[in-house]
Design a protein around this motif. Structure first.
Motif, short mmCIF file in Angstrom:
data_model
loop_
_atom_site.label_atom_id
_atom_site.label_comp_id
_atom_site.label_asym_id
_atom_site.label_seq_id
_atom_site.Cartn_x
_atom_site.Cartn_y
_atom_site.Cartn_z
N TYR A 1 0.81 -1.23 0.00
CA TYR A 1 0.00 0.00 0.00
C TYR A 1 0.84 1.27 0.00
O TYR A 1 0.30 2.36 -0.23
CB TYR A 1 -0.95 0.03 1.21
N VAL A 2 2.10 1.21 0.21
CA VAL A 2 2.90 2.45 0.26
C VAL A 2 2.96 3.09 -1.12
O VAL A 2 2.71 4.29 -1.27
CB VAL A 2 4.32 2.14 0.78
N ILE B 1 1.19 7.36 -5.06
CA ILE B 1 0.67 7.80 -6.38
C ILE B 1 -0.59 8.63 -6.19
O ILE B 1 -0.79 9.67 -6.82
CB ILE B 1 0.40 6.59 -7.28
N ILE B 2 -1.47 8.13 -5.31
CA ILE B 2 -2.73 8.85 -5.05
C ILE B 2 -2.43 10.23 -4.50
O ILE B 2 -3.06 11.25 -4.89
CB ILE B 2 -3.61 8.04 -4.08
N CYS B 3 -1.51 10.32 -3.58
CA CYS B 3 -1.19 11.63 -2.96
C CYS B 3 -0.65 12.59 -4.00
O CYS B 3 -1.02 13.78 -4.03
CB CYS B 3 -0.17 11.43 -1.84
N PHE C 1 -1.45 17.32 -7.76
CA PHE C 1 -1.52 17.92 -9.09
C PHE C 1 -2.94 18.39 -9.42
O PHE C 1 -3.14 19.43 -10.05
CB PHE C 1 -1.05 16.92 -10.16
N ALA C 2 -3.94 17.60 -9.03
CA ALA C 2 -5.34 17.96 -9.30
C ALA C 2 -5.71 19.26 -8.62
O ALA C 2 -6.40 20.12 -9.18
CB ALA C 2 -6.26 16.83 -8.82
#
Length: 416
Positions: A388-389, A394-396, A401-402
């Motif tokens: 999960y790291v 990637i999600i963070c 960026f979003a």
């Protein structure tokens, strides 16, 4: 003129013959001369300067260290050489040692006097000092002279120098007050001292004795003859008794004397609390010896009768080993306690490191408690961090960026 010269030559020849015929008379130094010469030699050394552990007197003695004892022995030896008598050893001094062993040597000969005994010291005597007042001598000097209650001395190794000093009842303590004097040693100078006409007196006595013996022998012979004559006249029977004389010869065994004493320890550098054995050996090995141990610096080490040494304080201590109160050998032990400060620093450093580790550990435990309360299995997360790291990272990053794109669009819309 020629006749006068011949007469003088005859007279001179006669005088030479007379002088050669007369036995020479021995003149030995008196005790007073011996004492004065010792003081004269010591006085001539006043002003000599060296270090407190090295001197020319130590070179002569064969040991370098504290040299107050070797100075005194050197002066005795030098005075003896000047007078033609032996004043070093020969029953006058021990062969060496330290202050306490020298006191013991003179005590055994009945020639040591404590200050409180009332003994009046004489020039050339040895004077022993107890600076600390603990009953142990740390210094020795030579008595110069006494004036009333003031004792004048000459001492070696006074801070590395030979000095003339005086001790009074009002002097500064302890180095100039008579209270620091422990006692005196009065060597047996009379055993080597003498006077004039010794040879003549002895010769006269021998001659007289010979004459008397000759007279007695003559008298005996006369008596014997008379007895024989009387016996013949009286025609009596004479009974002769045979006297048998038995001579018993005793075998004398000569004791083997110790000629050399050596000492050795595994180490001479100690720390407070350490114990070491000081061993000795003698030559020849079959000689009998009574061995004793002495130390002046009782606040630095302790030593028992078997040679076990224990370090109790910082400093340098001189240990003397003696065999039969005649042969001496000595060495030095250096005691330190320097490790105490290093240990303290190490302990302080350890405490600081432990403090930091404890703080980080408490923070970690608080985070684990929070996740557990939220229903998250902390053990599973710990065991599967690789699963999960990366997705979380990637999600963070995508989220960041979003947000940035959204803020830019909003700013453009407001501008329009």
């Amino acid at each position: 003129m020629t006749k006068l010269k011949k007469l003088l030559a005859v007279i001179m020849t006669a005088l030479i013959l007379i002088c050669s015929a007369v036995p020479s008379t021995a003149f030995a130094a008196t005790e007073s001369q011996i004492r004065n010469t010792i003081v004269s030699v010591a006085s001539g050394e006043v002003g000599y300067s060296s270090s407190s552990t090295y001197s020319k007197y130590g070179e002569w003695y064969g040991y370098q260290g504290g040299w107050c004892t070797s100075f005194a022995l050197w002066c005795y030896n030098k005075a003896g050489e000047k007078l033609g008598v032996k004043l070093y050893c020969n029953g006058i001094t021990p062969s060496g040692g330290n202050c306490n062993s020298m006191i013991s040597w003179y005590k055994n000969k009945g020639r040591y006097h404590t200050r409180k005994s009332g003994y009046t010291p004489q020039s050339g005597d040895l004077v022993f000092f107890d600076w600390s007042g603990n009953g142990s001598s740390q210094h020795v000097g030579i008595v110069d002279y006494v004036s009333g209650s003031t004792i004048h001395t000459i001492e070696g190794n006074c801070s590395g120098k030979v000095k003339a000093r005086e001790y009074t009842t009002k002097g500064s303590k302890p180095y100039n007050n008579v209270s620091s004097i422990m006692g005196y040693a009065s060597p047996n100078f009379s055993s080597v001292a003498g006077g004039p006409n010794t040879t003549k007196k002895t010769t006269e006595k021998k001659k007289t004795t010979t004459k008397k013996q000759a007279t007695k022998t003559t008298a005996k012979k006369t008596t014997t003859k008379t007895t024989k004559k009387s016996t013949t006249k009286a025609t009596t029977k004479t009974t002769i008794k045979k006297v048998t004389t038995t001579t018993t010869t005793k075998k004398t065994t000569t004791a083997i004397t110790v000629e050399k004493l050596s000492i050795k320890a595994s180490t001479y550098n100690l720390k407070v609390g350490d114990t070491v054995k000081l061993d000795y050996s003698i030559e020849p090995h079959n000689a009998k010896a009574v061995v004793g141990y002495f130390c002046d610096d009782e606040g630095i080490i302790t030593i028992d009768s078997g040679g076990d040494i224990t370090a109790i304080g910082n400093g340098t201590a001189t240990v003397v080993v003696c065999a039969n109160d005649e042969l001496y050998s000595q060495c030095e032990f250096k005691v330190s306690n320097a490790v105490a400060e290093v240990t303290t620093l190490e302990q302080n450093t350890t405490r600081k490191i432990v403090g930091k580790v404890t703080t980080e550990s408490n923070t970690q435990m608080d985070a684990q408690a929070f996740l557990s309360k939220a229903g998250v299995n902390v053990n599973v997360l710990t065991q599967n961090t690789s699963l999960y790291v990366i997705p979380l990272a990637i999600i963070c990053i995508t989220g960041v960026f979003a947000v940035i794109i959204k803020i830019k669009k909003k700013n453009q819309h407001n501008g329009d």
